[in-house]
Scaffold this motif. Structure first.
Motif, PDB file in Angstrom:
ATOM      1  N   GLU A   1      29.931  48.082  39.972  1.00 58.61           N
ATOM      2  CA  GLU A   1      29.608  46.671  39.803  1.00 58.61           C
ATOM      3  C   GLU A   1      29.745  45.913  41.118  1.00 58.61           C
ATOM      4  OE1 GLU A   1      32.113  45.320  36.669  1.00 58.61           O
ATOM      5  OE2 GLU A   1      30.964  46.341  35.090  1.00 58.61           O
ATOM      6  N   ALA A   2      30.774  46.261  41.887  1.00 59.97           N
ATOM      7  CA  ALA A   2      30.929  45.618  43.194  1.00 59.97           C
ATOM      8  C   ALA A   2      29.758  45.973  44.103  1.00 59.97           C
ATOM      9  CB  ALA A   2      32.245  46.040  43.837  1.00 59.97           C
ATOM     10  N   GLY A   3      29.312  47.232  44.031  1.00 62.70           N
ATOM     11  CA  GLY A   3      28.162  47.644  44.826  1.00 62.70           C
ATOM     12  C   GLY A   3      26.904  46.899  44.428  1.00 62.70           C
ATOM     13  N   GLU A   4      26.744  46.673  43.126  1.00 63.13           N
ATOM     14  CA  GLU A   4      25.579  45.929  42.647  1.00 63.13           C
ATOM     15  C   GLU A   4      25.619  44.487  43.131  1.00 63.13           C
ATOM     16  OE1 GLU A   4      25.854  46.509  38.471  1.00 63.13           O
ATOM     17  OE2 GLU A   4      25.015  48.558  38.518  1.00 63.13           O
ATOM     18  N   GLN A   5      26.811  43.899  43.140  1.00 63.66           N
ATOM     19  CA  GLN A   5      26.948  42.531  43.648  1.00 63.66           C
ATOM     20  C   GLN A   5      26.619  42.475  45.136  1.00 63.66           C
ATOM     21  OE1 GLN A   5      30.954  41.408  42.691  1.00 63.66           O
ATOM     22  NE2 GLN A   5      30.529  41.109  40.515  1.00 63.66           N
ATOM     23  N   ALA A   6      27.072  43.482  45.872  1.00 65.11           N
ATOM     24  CA  ALA A   6      26.778  43.523  47.308  1.00 65.11           C
ATOM     25  C   ALA A   6      25.281  43.685  47.539  1.00 65.11           C
ATOM     26  CB  ALA A   6      27.547  44.664  47.963  1.00 65.11           C
TER      27      ALA A   6
ATOM     28  N   ALA B   1      31.998  35.634  53.905  1.00 66.71           N
ATOM     29  CA  ALA B   1      32.702  35.027  52.771  1.00 66.71           C
ATOM     30  C   ALA B   1      32.342  35.741  51.471  1.00 66.71           C
ATOM     31  CB  ALA B   1      32.359  33.542  52.681  1.00 66.71           C
ATOM     32  N   SER B   2      31.042  36.045  51.290  1.00 68.44           N
ATOM     33  CA  SER B   2      30.623  36.736  50.063  1.00 68.44           C
ATOM     34  C   SER B   2      31.212  38.140  50.011  1.00 68.44           C
ATOM     35  CB  SER B   2      29.097  36.818  50.001  1.00 68.44           C
ATOM     36  OG  SER B   2      28.531  35.539  49.881  1.00 68.44           O
ATOM     37  N   ALA B   3      31.217  38.820  51.144  1.00 74.10           N
ATOM     38  CA  ALA B   3      31.774  40.172  51.185  1.00 74.10           C
ATOM     39  C   ALA B   3      33.255  40.148  50.829  1.00 74.10           C
ATOM     40  CB  ALA B   3      31.569  40.781  52.576  1.00 74.10           C
ATOM     41  N   LEU B   4      33.990  39.198  51.383  1.00 77.08           N
ATOM     42  CA  LEU B   4      35.424  39.107  51.094  1.00 77.08           C
ATOM     43  C   LEU B   4      35.669  38.787  49.625  1.00 77.08           C
ATOM     44  CD1 LEU B   4      36.720  37.201  54.265  1.00 77.08           C
ATOM     45  CD2 LEU B   4      37.155  39.586  53.642  1.00 77.08           C
ATOM     46  N   GLN B   5      34.819  37.926  49.064  1.00 71.34           N
ATOM     47  CA  GLN B   5      34.983  37.572  47.651  1.00 71.34           C
ATOM     48  C   GLN B   5      34.726  38.774  46.745  1.00 71.34           C
ATOM     49  OE1 GLN B   5      32.297  34.545  46.226  1.00 71.34           O
ATOM     50  NE2 GLN B   5      33.437  34.215  44.343  1.00 71.34           N
ATOM     51  N   ILE B   6      33.663  39.524  47.042  1.00 62.74           N
ATOM     52  CA  ILE B   6      33.349  40.706  46.235  1.00 62.74           C
ATOM     53  C   ILE B   6      34.478  41.725  46.334  1.00 62.74           C
ATOM     54  CG2 ILE B   6      31.810  42.705  46.059  1.00 62.74           C
ATOM     55  CD1 ILE B   6      29.527  40.811  46.921  1.00 62.74           C
ATOM     56  N   GLU B   7      34.992  41.943  47.532  1.00 67.45           N
ATOM     57  CA  GLU B   7      36.078  42.903  47.708  1.00 67.45           C
ATOM     58  C   GLU B   7      37.359  42.426  47.020  1.00 67.45           C
ATOM     59  OE1 GLU B   7      35.745  45.584  51.500  1.00 67.45           O
ATOM     60  OE2 GLU B   7      35.697  43.480  52.124  1.00 67.45           O
ATOM     61  N   SER B   8      37.617  41.122  47.068  1.00 70.94           N
ATOM     62  CA  SER B   8      38.803  40.595  46.393  1.00 70.94           C
ATOM     63  C   SER B   8      38.695  40.780  44.886  1.00 70.94           C
ATOM     64  CB  SER B   8      38.970  39.108  46.741  1.00 70.94           C
ATOM     65  OG  SER B   8      40.059  38.540  46.045  1.00 70.94           O
ATOM     66  N   GLN B   9      37.511  40.510  44.354  1.00 71.03           N
ATOM     67  CA  GLN B   9      37.291  40.695  42.915  1.00 71.03           C
ATOM     68  C   GLN B   9      37.407  42.170  42.543  1.00 71.03           C
ATOM     69  OE1 GLN B   9      33.423  38.908  42.423  1.00 71.03           O
ATOM     70  NE2 GLN B   9      34.249  36.844  42.134  1.00 71.03           N
ATOM     71  N   LEU B  10      36.919  43.040  43.420  1.00 69.54           N
ATOM     72  CA  LEU B  10      37.027  44.475  43.162  1.00 69.54           C
ATOM     73  C   LEU B  10      38.494  44.893  43.135  1.00 69.54           C
ATOM     74  CD1 LEU B  10      35.948  47.336  42.835  1.00 69.54           C
ATOM     75  CD2 LEU B  10      35.688  47.456  45.325  1.00 69.54           C
ATOM     76  N   ASP B  11      39.275  44.432  44.092  1.00 65.61           N
ATOM     77  CA  ASP B  11      40.698  44.780  44.119  1.00 65.61           C
ATOM     78  C   ASP B  11      41.393  44.344  42.826  1.00 65.61           C
ATOM     79  OD1 ASP B  11      40.470  45.892  46.618  1.00 65.61           O
ATOM     80  OD2 ASP B  11      41.159  44.108  47.692  1.00 65.61           O
ATOM     81  N   GLU B  12      41.039  43.149  42.343  1.00 63.76           N
ATOM     82  CA  GLU B  12      41.632  42.657  41.098  1.00 63.76           C
ATOM     83  C   GLU B  12      41.205  43.526  39.917  1.00 63.76           C
ATOM     84  OE1 GLU B  12      40.506  38.588  40.743  1.00 63.76           O
ATOM     85  OE2 GLU B  12      41.673  37.927  42.501  1.00 63.76           O
ATOM     86  N   SER B  13      39.925  43.904  39.891  1.00 65.20           N
ATOM     87  CA  SER B  13      39.424  44.744  38.791  1.00 65.20           C
ATOM     88  C   SER B  13      40.095  46.114  38.803  1.00 65.20           C
ATOM     89  CB  SER B  13      37.907  44.921  38.915  1.00 65.20           C
ATOM     90  OG  SER B  13      37.244  43.683  38.775  1.00 65.20           O
ATOM     91  N   LEU B  14      40.237  46.706  39.987  1.00 67.53           N
ATOM     92  CA  LEU B  14      40.883  48.012  40.092  1.00 67.53           C
ATOM     93  C   LEU B  14      42.332  47.934  39.634  1.00 67.53           C
ATOM     94  CD1 LEU B  14      39.511  49.202  43.573  1.00 67.53           C
ATOM     95  CD2 LEU B  14      38.746  49.953  41.315  1.00 67.53           C
ATOM     96  N   ALA B  15      43.010  46.864  40.031  1.00 71.84           N
ATOM     97  CA  ALA B  15      44.419  46.705  39.647  1.00 71.84           C
ATOM     98  C   ALA B  15      44.553  46.549  38.137  1.00 71.84           C
ATOM     99  CB  ALA B  15      45.026  45.500  40.361  1.00 71.84           C
ATOM    100  N   ARG B  16      43.646  45.771  37.515  1.00 76.73           N
ATOM    101  CA  ARG B  16      43.689  45.592  36.056  1.00 76.73           C
ATOM    102  C   ARG B  16      43.442  46.916  35.343  1.00 76.73           C
ATOM    103  NH1 ARG B  16      40.797  40.828  37.056  1.00 76.73           N
ATOM    104  NH2 ARG B  16      38.842  41.879  36.544  1.00 76.73           N
ATOM    105  N   SER B  17      42.453  47.653  35.827  1.00 77.68           N
ATOM    106  CA  SER B  17      42.123  48.930  35.196  1.00 77.68           C
ATOM    107  C   SER B  17      43.297  49.895  35.280  1.00 77.68           C
ATOM    108  CB  SER B  17      40.888  49.550  35.865  1.00 77.68           C
ATOM    109  OG  SER B  17      39.762  48.705  35.707  1.00 77.68           O
ATOM    110  N   ARG B  18      43.947  49.933  36.426  1.00 79.99           N
ATOM    111  CA  ARG B  18      45.099  50.826  36.594  1.00 79.99           C
ATOM    112  C   ARG B  18      46.262  50.394  35.711  1.00 79.99           C
ATOM    113  NH1 ARG B  18      43.996  50.652  42.993  1.00 79.99           N
ATOM    114  NH2 ARG B  18      42.642  52.503  43.156  1.00 79.99           N
ATOM    115  N   GLN B  19      46.473  49.100  35.610  1.00 79.68           N
ATOM    116  CA  GLN B  19      47.571  48.616  34.782  1.00 79.68           C
ATOM    117  C   GLN B  19      47.319  48.922  33.307  1.00 79.68           C
ATOM    118  OE1 GLN B  19      50.565  47.326  35.962  1.00 79.68           O
ATOM    119  NE2 GLN B  19      51.065  47.826  33.834  1.00 79.68           N
ATOM    120  N   THR B  20      46.074  48.756  32.870  1.00 80.25           N
ATOM    121  CA  THR B  20      45.737  49.082  31.479  1.00 80.25           C
ATOM    122  C   THR B  20      46.020  50.550  31.189  1.00 80.25           C
ATOM    123  OG1 THR B  20      44.013  47.374  31.404  1.00 80.25           O
ATOM    124  CG2 THR B  20      43.860  49.177  29.802  1.00 80.25           C
TER     125      THR B  20
END
Length: 512
Positions: free
Chosen positions: A422-427, A437-456
């Motif tokens: 999904e991050a690749g599609e956004q990029a 700015a867009s690249a940093l935002q996409i990467e930040s959102q990806l980091d949050e998504s990865l962290a949520r998935s791992r926590q789940t």
């Protein structure tokens, strides 16, 4: 001056490269070689930096950064390009070349197109002194093959000039770029250069003067190696007889072991397990002579015979005798101060007992393996078969719950892949000129998504352990202490292919 066998193959690769380069429509060369020839490709790329008879005059720049997602890969490649240029400034100055190159504004986006623009900028600055600029993409790890293919296609679609090309390399046994290889895209050329490591070794030895017993015996070994690859077990046995007689005449017990191991391996390839076992036993007698003679590799040779014989018994369905061999291998490995193979021997002893429905015996073997692993440095443990031993132990305690742990791991892997996709599609949607700015935002959102998935996944795992028996929970906790706090979900100690179950020891002591 005549070229040696290695140089002849480098010259052959150079010829293949020039043929590709002269194809005006081609932009990407996908070289497919046997596993043992990857180093030869790397040697070719390195050789292009030097003045040799097989130099093409082109600039080959090797990039081995892992591919996690599009933005990360683009950024790291550009950083690597600048870093490699900085490291070559002194050499450029010595050659009288300018040392003032800097990537232009078009290189700023963290995109495939931005990376290609950086390459174009470099090529333009030095067009008078280099031929074609070649980016050799050899990522150490690809987290998402589909995303990597998309990245490469975007780089191609950027419109590479004629004096710029890309190279990928694949092994024939485990190809990673089949989707690109089968596209039928005229810009992509798939080639299988005729380079063979065994033939190269044979030619190398053939060129050297054969002097004394060592030279004669070397020729015996090379002939045997060729038969192992292409001949039958009976052919290997027949060829080995002369070599064995020669080794005995020279009282070379260590080489007798090598010969017998080769024969046993050929027999195992044809599932002639009983014969292989007899050969391993004979090899061990020779190996024990080397120990008595205080040969520095003596115990290592004995160890190989025990592992080989154990594998033969296991292939023959005789787990009880395999256990005996693995226990013997453990003792020899400990005498040889080889904890990694001692761990593997006990893991396999546990596995064989588990195959016999001897759960208590299996737990003893796995427990010994883990105890040995505790003596290793923490950063080394994940590089051994300890993660396998840990999962094997959990499976012996509660196979259904371990299957549930496996399911959590597999779901997490799929979710992490989806997050990155999904991050690749956004990029990709942001386009070739994606802003910082867009690249940093996409990467930040990806980091949050990865962290949520791992926590789940971690929450699911903890619930499985909480509902388990005390024995299962204790084994799990001990394994986590040994391996990593996020084992077996992520981290260096986690391993793909959890669903494959326990591995089987090969004749050389490795795991297959």
């Amino acid at each position: 001056m005549a070229l040696n066998p290695v140089e002849r193959r480098l010259a052959h690769l150079c010829g293949e490269w020039i043929t590709f380069r002269e194809n005006r429509a081609a932009r990407l060369l996908l070289w497919q070689v046997e596993n043992d020839c990857l180093r030869l490709l790397q040697a070719f790329f390195e050789s292009q930096k030097h003045d040799t008879p097989y130099r093409s005059g082109d600039l080959f720049i090797v990039f081995d950064a892992p591919f996690e997602h599009s933005i990360q890969y683009s950024r790291v490649l550009k950083q690597s390009l600048v870093g490699q240029y900085e490291a070559s400034r002194d050499e450029l100055a010595t050659q009288g070349e300018a040392t003032d190159w800097m990537p232009g504004p078009a290189s700023a986006p963290h995109s495939p197109e931005g990376f290609v623009s950086a390459l174009c900028s470099l090529g333009s600055r030095y067009h008078h002194s280099v031929g074609t600029v070649v980016a050799v993409l050899l990522p150490q790890l690809v987290m998402d093959e589909a995303a990597f293919v998309s990245w490469v296609e975007r780089a191609l679609d950027r419109g590479l000039p004629e004096r710029m090309r890309l190279i990928l390399a694949d092994t024939l046994g485990t190809p990673q770029n089949q989707e690109l290889a089968t596209r039928g895209d005229p810009r992509i050329v798939v080639a299988q250069p005729q380079v063979n490591a065994l033939n190269m070794a044979q030619e190398t030895f053939a060129q050297e003067a054969t002097s004394g017993p060592a030279g004669v015996f070397r020729n015996h070994l090379i002939g045997l190696a060729a038969l192992l690859e292409k001949g039958s077990a009976d052919q290997v046995k027949a060829k080995a007889l002369d070599a064995l007689a020669f080794a005995r005449a020279q009282q070379w017990s260590d080489q007798e072991v090598v010969l017998r191991l080769m024969v046993a391996g050929a027999l195992l390839k044809e599932a002639r397990c009983s014969e292989a076992i007899q050969v391993y036993e004979a090899a061990r007698l020779a190996a024990e002579k080397t120990v008595a003679a205080e040969h520095p590799a003596g115990r290592k040779l004995v160890l190989q015979t025990w592992f080989g014989q154990a594998g033969a018994h296991l292939a023959d369905g005789d787990e009880a005798q395999a256990v005996v061999c693995y226990d013997q291998a453990t003792a020899v490995a400990q005498q040889d101060r080889n904890p990694i193979l001692a761990i593997e021997a006990q893991r396999m002893a546990g596995y064989c007992r588990w195959r016999q429905s001897d759960v208590d015996g299996a737990l003893v073997g796995y427990g010994r393996a883990l105890a040995m692993g505790a003596q290793l440095r923490a950063e080394v443990r994940g590089m051994t078969t300890l993660p396998l031993a840990a999962v094997d132990m959990l499976r012996a305690v509660d196979s259904e719950r371990t299957a549930s742990v496996e399911a959590v791991k597999l779901r997490l892997d799929r979710q992490l892949e989806q997050d990155r996709r999904e991050a690749g599609e956004q990029a990709a949607a942001a386009g070739a000129t994606i802003s910082e700015a867009s690249a940093l935002q996409i990467e930040s959102q990806l980091d949050e998504s990865l962290a949520r998935s791992r926590q789940t996944a971690e929450d699911e795992l903890q619930q499985l352990v909480a509902d388990a028996s005390g024995t299962f929970a204790a084994c799990f906790a001990n394994s986590r202490r040994l391996l990593a706090s996020d084992w077996p979900l992520v981290g260096t100690a986690a391993f793909p292919g959890l669903s494959r179950g326990p591995g089987l020891a090969a004749a050389d002591g490795s795991t297959v």
